[in-house]
Scaffold this active site. Structure first.
Site, short mmCIF file in Angstrom:
data_model
loop_
_atom_site.label_atom_id
_atom_site.label_comp_id
_atom_site.label_asym_id
_atom_site.label_seq_id
_atom_site.Cartn_x
_atom_site.Cartn_y
_atom_site.Cartn_z
N GLY A 48 38.99 39.25 44.46
CA GLY A 48 39.34 39.09 45.87
C GLY A 48 39.18 40.41 46.58
N GLN A 53 40.71 46.70 53.11
CA GLN A 53 40.34 47.51 51.95
C GLN A 53 38.98 48.19 52.11
OE1 GLN A 53 41.32 44.15 49.02
NE2 GLN A 53 41.84 45.98 47.85
N CYS A 95 44.82 45.97 41.76
CA CYS A 95 44.30 46.02 43.12
C CYS A 95 43.21 47.07 43.19
CB CYS A 95 45.42 46.36 44.11
SG CYS A 95 44.87 46.41 45.82
N LEU A 96 42.10 46.72 43.83
CA LEU A 96 40.99 47.66 43.93
C LEU A 96 41.36 48.90 44.73
CD1 LEU A 96 38.11 45.07 44.49
CD2 LEU A 96 38.62 46.35 42.40
N HIS A 137 48.02 37.68 47.34
CA HIS A 137 47.72 39.12 47.28
C HIS A 137 46.81 39.53 48.45
CE1 HIS A 137 46.51 42.80 44.72
NE2 HIS A 137 45.60 42.78 45.68
N GLU A 138 45.80 38.70 48.74
CA GLU A 138 44.85 39.05 49.82
C GLU A 138 45.49 38.89 51.20
OE1 GLU A 138 42.57 40.61 48.76
OE2 GLU A 138 42.41 39.86 46.72
N HIS A 141 47.50 41.83 52.02
CA HIS A 141 46.71 42.97 52.51
C HIS A 141 46.55 42.91 54.03
CE1 HIS A 141 45.36 45.36 49.11
NE2 HIS A 141 44.92 44.30 48.45
O1 GNR Z 1 40.53 42.00 41.31
C1 GNR Z 1 41.71 41.70 41.53
N1 GNR Z 1 42.44 41.07 40.56
C2 GNR Z 1 43.68 40.49 40.81
C3 GNR Z 1 44.42 40.09 39.70
C4 GNR Z 1 45.65 39.49 39.88
C5 GNR Z 1 46.14 39.27 41.14
C6 GNR Z 1 45.42 39.69 42.25
C7 GNR Z 1 44.19 40.29 42.09
S1 GNR Z 1 43.27 40.77 43.47
C8 GNR Z 1 42.33 42.08 42.81
C9 GNR Z 1 41.31 42.59 43.84
C10 GNR Z 1 42.04 43.15 45.03
O2 GNR Z 1 42.56 44.24 45.06
N2 GNR Z 1 42.13 42.37 46.07
O3 GNR Z 1 42.79 42.78 47.17
NI NI Z 2 44.28 44.22 46.44
#
Ligand code: GNR
Ligand code: NI
Length: 172
Positions: A48, A53, A95-96, A137-138, A141
């Site tokens: 995601g 980001q 998270c990236l 999670h997204e 953000h």
């Molecule tokens: O790559 C991602 N893996 C992930 C694993 C578990 C819960 C959420 C994520 S999102 C993350 C990529 C990211 O930072 N998206 O904002």
């Molecule tokens: Ni993230």
């Protein structure tokens, strides 16, 4: 192949800002942005990516939780959680924008998310498991929220200090 975009790391202030809704007239810009976000997500690799980001304060998210051999890209414009289960689930998140940092996060097990497609039609998606965690999670953000915000202050500060140290090492 579409060019990728640089990913912002904590503590970039853009990651803590509230992203602006996509409005009428943003379509062309959002189409280009979404394509570059997908290329950036696949290259990272991640499942995601939210526009803040990559430095764009717009409510745009891309997700692909499918298997590698059968990509199923999803672009969500102005996504919002419209329903969530009482039942919770805990899973390890990364998270990236906090590279190589992982921690267990507890969230609602299931969510229903309403969003617009690139063509402007309204859709609902219901997710459980990894898709649910990724959707939440997204969308976080877009509101300036990071997974470390769900941890104890002790765990959060451990991760943030470790990240600061590693990013500093990388610069030198
Ligand atoms: O790559 C991602 N893996 C992930 C694993 C578990 C819960 C959420 C994520 S999102 C993350 C990529 C990211 O930072 N998206 O904002
Ligand atoms: Ni993230």
């Amino acid at each position: 192949m579409t060019e990728t975009m640089p990913i912002l790391y904590v503590p970039s202030p853009i990651l803590r800002a509230r992203a602006k809704p996509v409005g009428p007239g943003d379509e062309d810009r959002v189409r280009v942005l979404a394509e570059k976000m997908l290329a950036t997500m696949y290259a990272a690799p991640g499942i995601g990516l939210a526009a803040p980001q990559v430095g764009e304060g717009l409510r745009v998210v891309v997700i692909d939780v499918g298997p590698k051999d059968a990509p199923t890209p999803l672009v969500l414009v102005n996504p919002e959680v419209v329903a969530q289960s009482m039942e919770l689930a805990t899973r390890e998140e990364g998270c990236l924008s906090l590279p190589n940092m992982f921690a267990d996060v507890t969230r609602p097990l299931k969510v229903k998310v309403r969003f617009h497609t690139l063509d402007g039609s309204r859709r609902d998606i219901e997710g459980e498991g990894l898709l649910s965690a990724c959707l939440q999670h997204e969308i976080d953000h877009l509101n300036g929220v990071l997974f470390v915000d769900y941890l104890s202050a002790l765990k959060r500060n451990m991760i943030l200090r470790k990240l600061a140290k590693e990013l500093k090492l990388k610069r030198e």
